[in-house]
Design a protein around this motif. Sequence first.
Motif, PDB file in Angstrom:
ATOM      1  N   LEU A 230       0.874  -1.168   0.000  1.00 39.12           N
ATOM      2  CA  LEU A 230       0.000   0.000   0.000  1.00 39.12           C
ATOM      3  C   LEU A 230       0.915   1.222   0.000  1.00 39.12           C
ATOM      4  CD1 LEU A 230      -2.832  -0.957   2.520  1.00 39.12           C
ATOM      5  CD2 LEU A 230      -2.862  -1.086   0.011  1.00 39.12           C
ATOM      6  N   PHE A 231       0.676   2.108  -0.967  1.00 43.06           N
ATOM      7  CA  PHE A 231       1.462   3.333  -1.103  1.00 43.06           C
ATOM      8  C   PHE A 231       0.686   4.504  -0.499  1.00 43.06           C
ATOM      9  CE2 PHE A 231       2.715   0.651  -4.679  1.00 43.06           C
ATOM     10  CZ  PHE A 231       4.098   0.767  -4.689  1.00 43.06           C
ATOM     11  N   ILE A 251      -2.786   2.906  -4.026  1.00 42.95           N
ATOM     12  CA  ILE A 251      -2.486   4.179  -3.341  1.00 42.95           C
ATOM     13  C   ILE A 251      -3.610   4.490  -2.354  1.00 42.95           C
ATOM     14  CG2 ILE A 251      -2.062   6.642  -3.646  1.00 42.95           C
ATOM     15  CD1 ILE A 251      -1.022   5.965  -6.484  1.00 42.95           C
ATOM     16  N   VAL A 252      -3.245   4.734  -1.111  1.00 41.40           N
ATOM     17  CA  VAL A 252      -4.244   5.012  -0.073  1.00 41.40           C
ATOM     18  C   VAL A 252      -3.928   6.353   0.595  1.00 41.40           C
ATOM     19  CG1 VAL A 252      -4.715   2.593   0.433  1.00 41.40           C
ATOM     20  CG2 VAL A 252      -2.895   3.757   1.692  1.00 41.40           C
ATOM     21  N   GLU A 253      -4.960   6.951   1.174  1.00 45.69           N
ATOM     22  CA  GLU A 253      -4.775   8.239   1.854  1.00 45.69           C
ATOM     23  C   GLU A 253      -5.126   8.065   3.327  1.00 45.69           C
ATOM     24  OE1 GLU A 253      -7.114  11.454   0.249  1.00 45.69           O
ATOM     25  OE2 GLU A 253      -5.764  12.925   1.152  1.00 45.69           O
ATOM     26  N   PRO A 254      -4.143   8.127   4.214  1.00 45.26           N
ATOM     27  CA  PRO A 254      -4.451   7.987   5.643  1.00 45.26           C
ATOM     28  C   PRO A 254      -5.336   9.129   6.127  1.00 45.26           C
ATOM     29  CG  PRO A 254      -2.091   7.828   5.227  1.00 45.26           C
ATOM     30  CD  PRO A 254      -2.712   8.327   3.975  1.00 45.26           C
ATOM     31  N   GLU A 255      -6.249   8.802   7.053  1.00 44.05           N
ATOM     32  CA  GLU A 255      -7.133   9.807   7.649  1.00 44.05           C
ATOM     33  C   GLU A 255      -6.746   9.960   9.108  1.00 44.05           C
ATOM     34  OE1 GLU A 255     -11.563   9.442   7.432  1.00 44.05           O
ATOM     35  OE2 GLU A 255     -10.986   7.745   6.146  1.00 44.05           O
ATOM     36  N   THR A 256      -6.837  11.187   9.599  1.00 40.49           N
ATOM     37  CA  THR A 256      -6.597  11.393  11.034  1.00 40.49           C
ATOM     38  C   THR A 256      -7.873  11.044  11.790  1.00 40.49           C
ATOM     39  OG1 THR A 256      -5.076  13.159  10.502  1.00 40.49           O
ATOM     40  CG2 THR A 256      -5.893  13.077  12.763  1.00 40.49           C
ATOM     41  N   LYS A 257      -7.748  10.226  12.838  1.00 41.42           N
ATOM     42  CA  LYS A 257      -8.905   9.848  13.653  1.00 41.42           C
ATOM     43  C   LYS A 257      -8.579  10.040  15.123  1.00 41.42           C
ATOM     44  CE  LYS A 257     -11.409   6.710  10.681  1.00 41.42           C
ATOM     45  NZ  LYS A 257     -12.058   5.412  10.574  1.00 41.42           N
TER      46      LYS A 257
END
Length: 286
Positions: A230-231, A251-257
Amino acid sequence: MHEVTKSAIDSFNKIENPRHKFVIQKLVETIHRYIDDVQLTQNEWEFAIDFLTRTGQMCHGQRQEYILLSDVLGVSMLVDEINHSTNIEQTPSTVFGPFFIPNMPLRQYGESIVVDARDQQAEPLLITGQIFNQQHQAIEGARIEVWQTAENGMYSGQDPDQSVANLRGAFISQADGSYAIRSILPVSYQIPSDGTVGELLNYSHRHFWRPAHIHFMITAEGYKPLVTHLFLKGDEYLSGDAVFGVKERLIVEPETKIADTEFAHIFQAGQSYQSIQYQFVLTKDE
Ligand SMILES: [Fe+2]
């Protein structure tokens, strides 16, 4: 065709396995054609033998210079494309890379792969999701091997200051196919430049960077193994990966939780973390 080419090909006529015979004879034919095409000099032949010898001498239990060479020549991704391009349902695969270490600790659902204190200061990352088959049935008991760089851009095994199990581990999917891996965000890093691959890239004015990624190898009984990454979205090297491994769907986009009760056993309430959710889809092994 040169007389020696024909003789060399024919010398393998007695191989019984037809596939093995085909692959070896085609290899001889192709190498001979290449040498003829470029009119290889004696010096170039000597250089090639020395280069390959030194490539082998770089290899040991935790270093695989030949895989790296295959990667930077685009060969690893070509093999991947030929063998894993069949359908759009399954999760795309990508290069295995030279940094996998087998027999890493088996970890519990949600357990951290961060072993070394140095890497425990970083903001936590939680990777969660499910393992499915193409019929969208959950796969229980899939083994998920994960490995990634530390904050210094190095893998354990490559960095003498890291414990071997740091940022590595194996997880088993639950009855509903779910998995949860606690880690930290990976960083973009440079592939090793101290070997023959380094010589080649420097000579060719190529850079050594790979975009930030996490490695996965997922195996389950009755399914084809999946080797992938996972990029992270936004990485400046996504369009110039030194080993050509990037695929859009990885391609993934991390989310702030902010941690709530769902992961109360993993984080303290109110703790901030990065979250990546990803469903991996495996293909049945027919
Ligand atoms: Fe990597």
